[in-house]
Enzyme design. Structure first.
Site, mmCIF file in Angstrom:
data_model
loop_
_atom_site.group_PDB
_atom_site.id
_atom_site.type_symbol
_atom_site.label_atom_id
_atom_site.label_comp_id
_atom_site.label_asym_id
_atom_site.label_seq_id
_atom_site.Cartn_x
_atom_site.Cartn_y
_atom_site.Cartn_z
ATOM 1 N N GLY A 203 1.115 -1.151 0.521
ATOM 2 C CA GLY A 203 -0.271 0.014 0.392
ATOM 3 C C GLY A 203 1.179 1.163 -0.024
ATOM 4 O O GLY A 203 2.127 1.396 -0.040
ATOM 5 N N ALA B 153 -3.797 8.793 2.779
ATOM 6 C CA ALA B 153 -2.753 8.449 2.252
ATOM 7 C C ALA B 153 -1.470 9.004 2.336
ATOM 8 O O ALA B 153 -0.635 8.552 2.608
ATOM 9 C CB ALA B 153 -2.523 8.186 1.452
ATOM 10 N N ASP C 106 -2.398 2.071 8.156
ATOM 11 C CA ASP C 106 -3.729 1.958 8.682
ATOM 12 C C ASP C 106 -3.786 0.551 9.680
ATOM 13 O O ASP C 106 -4.182 -0.089 10.359
ATOM 14 C CB ASP C 106 -4.313 1.349 7.573
ATOM 15 C CG ASP C 106 -5.000 2.582 7.355
ATOM 16 O OD1 ASP C 106 -4.855 3.828 7.594
ATOM 17 O OD2 ASP C 106 -5.995 2.379 6.001
ATOM 18 N N GLU D 114 -18.713 10.699 -0.370
ATOM 19 C CA GLU D 114 -18.326 11.007 -2.357
ATOM 20 C C GLU D 114 -18.965 9.809 -2.598
ATOM 21 O O GLU D 114 -19.151 9.975 -3.450
ATOM 22 C CB GLU D 114 -16.762 10.433 -2.122
ATOM 23 C CG GLU D 114 -15.242 11.708 -1.358
ATOM 24 C CD GLU D 114 -14.162 11.660 -1.831
ATOM 25 O OE1 GLU D 114 -14.236 10.086 -1.233
ATOM 26 O OE2 GLU D 114 -13.400 12.116 -1.853
#
Lengths: 419, 419
Positions: free
Chosen positions: A11, A313, A298, A169
């Site tokens: 990630g 991020a 995370d 969103e």
């Protein structure tokens, strides 16, 4: 023999650490259970038909093809043998390490109601996104097909649980689908009558933003036909719908955007964790008592300036950078850098076409300009010219033509039976 | 009441019929079990990582959004009640028709060995393509991961069964993947050593083309590292590999491109069919004895000038056009057009980068120019500016950068256990 670094998870945190270890003269093994790095901040656009899967994901080995010091393995980690300094993967194979970076991310948390997942999927992987996309589109299809008025209404009710940026969103684009993209394609239903609910147990949506931006977002969503409900928790979820406080609501499409649970890294490492399962990281982002094991992103609970670092991020990337810096210093015999300090760049969220909110450490922006800044920033952060072109083309197309380009229903709905 | 036309299948034939019925003053219901029309001629490029799924498929209702006379239903047909003039869909719902067009396509045929399908999937749907893509990419991943030399070789052996255009096009791109795209991304294996087999029971590959083009194609594939085997049938298929004649070959990835079987339309209609299950169509493409039921495309056996019409996209489109012409003539009370005559435009197949073969009714072309003509023709036949731009971008990108853009492994391998 070269220093062996094993990185679990490609990630934002893991990939950044690998990138920043370039030329550090170590032998790196990067293990992920997927073959791709995923740009999670745009995953909701895949779920809502705006982007195709291939536009926001890149094969990890392609990203690292010029790094002969990195071996990429597609494998699932089942544990870490801390005593023997080995990572255990599928079939009990063992990958030895001198330094270990665990950045294995998080999944959704259902706060003790794990059986809700089947009916209210969350949004962490590409499969999650295609599952949600399939359900969204199938709901309109089934509404068109049915002769039963109550069933039609239930099919045209969409509930998104959790009103952080992802929830906001999601409803923003679902509303656009129903209001702008789909109406002229159906003959028996009016997609504009779809009921799109954004549900938040707390007192306001976008709780991480300044209150005036929350108010703006809620008002904007309301004018676009979203039914915003705050202050009541969801008390049950089933294939039929949800219960909001005491009130049952028939909704065939439910999406979970309410919470995350760290990967089992704490169990692998036998390390202390917080309530969300995140390993408590020390000032250098290592596990307390084991300087050679880093926990990032995370999957880690990191504090900076006395506050927990958010699970976004930029924070994950900064942690990857810091871990690489510490490792390089150690390998070079230099003094370690000062403890990790998180530098918060701001919070962004789109609310739909021409509307977004931005909070740059107190400097706030909303509306059309915020939306364009949001878009340009995200194009910039994508990996590679190809993706930037493709995403820009998809967005431009959708903006100009009013049609979304990724509206395929693929794979069967195997997990649950609706009725 | 308006004349009711029900069309089953939104492939090339069905969609063309619907398009050509524009303004014919009938009420059309188009039923398909997918939400998208698929450009099957490029499906092999999705299976081999060159194109993304969304680039060659379009939501049917989007294509027909301006046609208020057409209602699109996402449903599975379970039968036709010929006596009552009704199509039966899921849950025993019935859609009445005055005229019925059945254009429900074909699936792969395993010539009595249906159990081979799990280990040797064919290529008809987007799911087929992503399944094959997943297996292709996973084979390289597993080869990189394993410590067992025999297993590694089996993972790096790819067998494509059937050497019509699809088989040839598949091995062409798989060879490019192994030779050009992937080598610098792996550390433990040399992908250039992958063994890519094209297997044809008949005496030569591309049997529908003139012999000199077959010879050219076979020679070109051989120089690109493809092991072309003609003249021996595959006698068994399992998760471990295949048996070619008497010889067992360990191959973890097997793809079926050898034959098709029509949809169950003959059973639905109680109509006579050929050996491949295709309904025998009369001169106006209707079922013998029932002028109001048309059978088109891969689900029909159509003869023209004494020869069977091939199962390719242009033939299906011409049949759709013809059916619409007959229906319009009848509705207008005009004389019906003369019987269907197939006009063969030619056969095309790519062999990989800078190599293709074209046979325009005896005028043949091969090599680089043929490849460019092939590419331009296919861009032209795509639906919509958006797809043309996207496919052109993907091809250009791959051509210039040497990297393919659709290399995601998604969904789990649930169908079979490998070992």
């Amino acid at each position: 023999m070269k220093h062996r670094v094993v990185v679990v998870g490609a990630g934002f945190a893991g990939l950044q650490a690998v990138k920043d270890l370039k030329g550090a003269n170590c032998q790196i093994t990067l293990i992920d259970q997927r073959n791709h790095h995923l740009f999670q901040p745009l995953l909701y656009q895949v779920a809502t038909t705006l982007l195709a899967t291939s536009e926001i994901a890149w094969p990890i080995r392609r990203v690292l093809r010029n790094r002969s010091d990195v071996t990429t393995l597609l494998a699932t980690v089942s544990g870490v043998d801390v005593a023997l300094r080995e990572v255990v993967i599928d079939d009990d194979r063992r990958i030895p390490f001198d330094t270990l970076i665990v950045a294995s991310g998080a999944r959704h948390a259902y706060f003790g109601n794990d059986r809700w997942e089947i009916d209210a999927p969350g949004l962490k992987t590409l499969e999650d996104a295609t599952t949600i996309r399939r359900r969204l589109l199938l709901a309109f299809e089934r509404a068109e097909l049915t002769e039963d008025e109550a069933e039609r209404e239930a099919q045209l009710t969409f509930a998104v649980i959790g009103a952080g940026p992802t929830g906001v969103e999601l409803v923003g684009i679902i509303a656009e689908l129903a209001q702008r993209v789909l109406p002229d394609e159906f003959r028996r239903i009016d997609t504009r009558k779809a009921r799109i609910m954004l549900i938040e147990a707390g007192p306001r949506i976008l709780p991480a933003f300044p209150e005036k931006l929350s108010t703006y977002a809620a008002a904007t969503l309301a004018t676009r036909g979203v039914d915003v409900r705050t202050g009541l928790p969801v008390t049950s979820v089933s294939a039929k719908g949800i219960t909001l406080g005491e009130q049952p609501i028939a909704a065939r499409t439910v999406i979970w955007a309410a919470g995350v649970q760290a990967s089992p890294a704490a169990r692998w490492l036998g390390a202390p964790a917080d309530r969300a399962g995140r390993v408590l990281a020390g000032p250098q982002l290592t596990v307390p008592g084991d300087d050679a094991i880093f926990v990032l992103g995370d999957t880690a609970h990191v504090e900076s300036k006395g506050a927990p670092v958010p699970g976004i991020a930029p924070a994950a990337k900064q942690q990857g950078k810091h871990a690489a810096r510490v490792i390089r210093a150690r390998l070079a015999g230099r003094a370690e850098p000062p403890p990790f300090r998180y530098s918060h760049m701001g919070n962004l969220a789109t609310i739909g076409r021409n509307a977004a909110v931005i909070d740059f450490n107190g400097f706030t922006l909303k509306g059309r300009l915020a939306w364009w800044i949001w878009g340009i920033a995200h194009i910039y952060f994508l990996i590679g010219t190809r993706s930037r072109l493709a995403v820009a083309l998809s967005w431009l197309w959708s903006f100009v033509s009013g049609h979304n380009s990724a509206r395929l229903i693929t794979q069967k709905e195997t997990l649950r039976k609706l009725d």
